[in-house]
Design an enzyme around this catalytic site. Structure first.
Site, mmCIF file in Angstrom:
data_model
loop_
_atom_site.group_PDB
_atom_site.id
_atom_site.type_symbol
_atom_site.label_atom_id
_atom_site.label_comp_id
_atom_site.label_asym_id
_atom_site.label_seq_id
_atom_site.Cartn_x
_atom_site.Cartn_y
_atom_site.Cartn_z
ATOM 1 N N GLY A 31 0.811 -1.216 0.000
ATOM 2 C CA GLY A 31 0.000 0.000 0.000
ATOM 3 C C GLY A 31 0.839 1.258 0.000
ATOM 4 N N ALA A 32 0.207 2.378 0.397
ATOM 5 C CA ALA A 32 0.840 3.706 0.293
ATOM 6 C C ALA A 32 1.388 3.845 -1.133
ATOM 7 C CB ALA A 32 1.924 3.910 1.335
ATOM 8 N N GLY A 36 5.465 4.534 -8.799
ATOM 9 C CA GLY A 36 6.251 3.311 -9.018
ATOM 10 C C GLY A 36 5.333 2.098 -9.055
ATOM 11 N N HIS A 37 4.436 2.000 -8.061
ATOM 12 C CA HIS A 37 3.497 0.867 -8.041
ATOM 13 C C HIS A 37 2.594 0.892 -9.281
ATOM 14 C CE1 HIS A 37 4.079 1.392 -3.535
ATOM 15 N NE2 HIS A 37 4.406 0.135 -3.726
ATOM 16 N N GLN A 168 15.537 -8.092 -2.808
ATOM 17 C CA GLN A 168 14.231 -8.760 -2.658
ATOM 18 C C GLN A 168 13.866 -9.503 -3.950
ATOM 19 O OE1 GLN A 168 10.541 -7.112 -0.742
ATOM 20 N NE2 GLN A 168 9.977 -6.606 -2.823
ATOM 21 N N SER A 201 7.244 4.128 -0.688
ATOM 22 C CA SER A 201 6.180 4.479 0.254
ATOM 23 C C SER A 201 6.765 5.191 1.465
ATOM 24 C CB SER A 201 5.454 3.217 0.706
ATOM 25 O OG SER A 201 4.987 2.527 -0.428
ATOM 26 N N ARG A 202 8.004 4.852 1.801
ATOM 27 C CA ARG A 202 8.647 5.477 2.971
ATOM 28 C C ARG A 202 8.891 6.965 2.773
ATOM 29 N NH1 ARG A 202 11.035 1.346 6.343
ATOM 30 N NH2 ARG A 202 10.565 -0.626 5.358
HETATM 31 O O1 PAF Z 1 8.098 -4.771 -1.831
HETATM 32 C C1 PAF Z 1 7.101 -4.806 -1.073
HETATM 33 O O2 PAF Z 1 6.263 -3.907 -1.047
HETATM 34 C C2 PAF Z 1 6.924 -5.985 -0.134
HETATM 35 O O3 PAF Z 1 8.149 -6.435 0.336
HETATM 36 C C3 PAF Z 1 6.114 -7.126 -0.743
HETATM 37 C C4 PAF Z 1 6.813 -7.742 -1.944
HETATM 38 C C5 PAF Z 1 4.742 -6.629 -1.163
HETATM 39 C C6 PAF Z 1 5.911 -8.241 0.275
HETATM 40 O O4 PAF Z 1 5.251 -7.781 1.425
#
Ligand code: PAF
Length: 295
Positions: A31-32, A36-37, A168, A201-202
């Site tokens: 969320g937030a 980018g998302h 990640q 988001s941060r």
């Molecule tokens: O990148 C993120 O926002 C998180 O690490 C994810 C992949 C949604 C997992 O909670």
């Protein structure tokens, strides 16, 4: 756009989509949401028939509980952005929908829960021993735990992740392969603010002035990209430290020049076919990461 809060309702709906032989693209988020998302949703829309976006602030990937408390939550604004981006389905579960009390208790006791492997021999090896893995104990186990759960729930054909979380992405690729999940992992470019700050988001937690100061982070990484052909790895790291020090509000947690595949630090560019520079800093109470692929 349809919003689901329970696994059962989501799966019933997705089963009918799969019966129609439609492909499913999945964008997991906490969320937030920001541009980018939305770029991930756009990419998924272009590739797949139906796009599912999940919004779930995953408690098991936070090693610092105050970080979890302060994580921005903007659900209504997120829905609006997703609606505008023509996202088809949102999955926004409560914590109790995703985790059993036993799983949450293990996290509270800082015991690494490996039940998400479901008996598969999963080992991230050195991939999780460096950078974020070294600085945030248990973080990647929590990420793999929630992403594997989400993958089993959604069963997408393709899943989209931002390259800002470079490590990640490597962990998720490795997890998907080791769990033999038939899901294609798609990496998407980092989106940046006009001053170069990687969208995150941060960033919501930064003041206007801090956002401006944070421009130095990517400037430093791009300086390294400009100079890597004429300087050694140690000279470049020293240069980066010097550049970050010019903004006293920012403290460096690490700067690492690594092989892009193994993520192990390199001391000589001849050691690698592809290298990436990764950084983590603290600006006030906010921890920020960024990276730039050098070659
Ligand atoms: O990148 C993120 O926002 C998180 O690490 C994810 C992949 C949604 C997992 O909670």
């Amino acid at each position: 756009m349809i919003i689901f809060n329970t696994i059962e309702e989501l799966q019933n709906h997705l089963n009918s989509i799969r019966n129609q032989k439609k492909s499913i693209g999945f964008v997991p988020t906490m969320g937030a949401l920001h541009k980018g998302h939305i770029s991930l949703v756009d990419k998924a829309k272009a590739d797949c028939d139906v796009v599912v976006c999940s919004i779930f602030v995953n408690p098991t990937q936070f090693n610092d509980l105050s970080d979890l408390d302060k994580y921005p939550r903007t659900l209504e604004a997120d829905y609006q952005l997703l609606e505008k981006a023509n996202c088809d389905i949102v999955f926004a579960p409560e914590v109790t929908e995703m985790y059993t009390e036993t799983e949450l208790e293990l996290k509270r006791q800082k015991i690494e829960d490996k039940s998400w492997t479901q008996g598969h021999p999963v080992d991230f090896g050195d991939l999780e021993k460096v950078m974020e893995g070294a600085h945030r104990p248990g973080h990647f186990n929590g990420v793999a735990q929630v992403v594997s759960k989400l993958f089993r729930i959604v069963e997408p054909n393709k899943a989209y992740f931002g390259q800002k979380d470079f490590q990640q992405l490597a962990i998720i690729r490795s997890m998907t392969k080791q769990l033999q999940m038939p899901i294609e992992i798609i990496a998407c470019d980092i989106m940046r603010e006009p001053n170069g700050l990687a969208m995150s988001s941060r960033n919501e937690r930064l003041t206007k002035q801090e956002r401006e100061l944070a421009g130095i982070i990517s400037k430093t990484l791009f300086t390294i990209k400009e100079q890597y052909k004429s300087k050694s790895v140690s000279e470049l790291k020293a240069l980066a430290e010097e550049q970050i020090r010019t903004v006293p509000a920012i403290s460096m947690e690490y700067i690492e020049i690594s092989d892009s595949n193994s993520l192990q630090p390199i001391s000589d560019f001849k050691q690698s076919k592809s290298a990436v520079v990764c950084i983590a800093v603290k600006l006030g109470a906010v921890r920020l990461i960024d990276n730039v692929v050098l070659f």
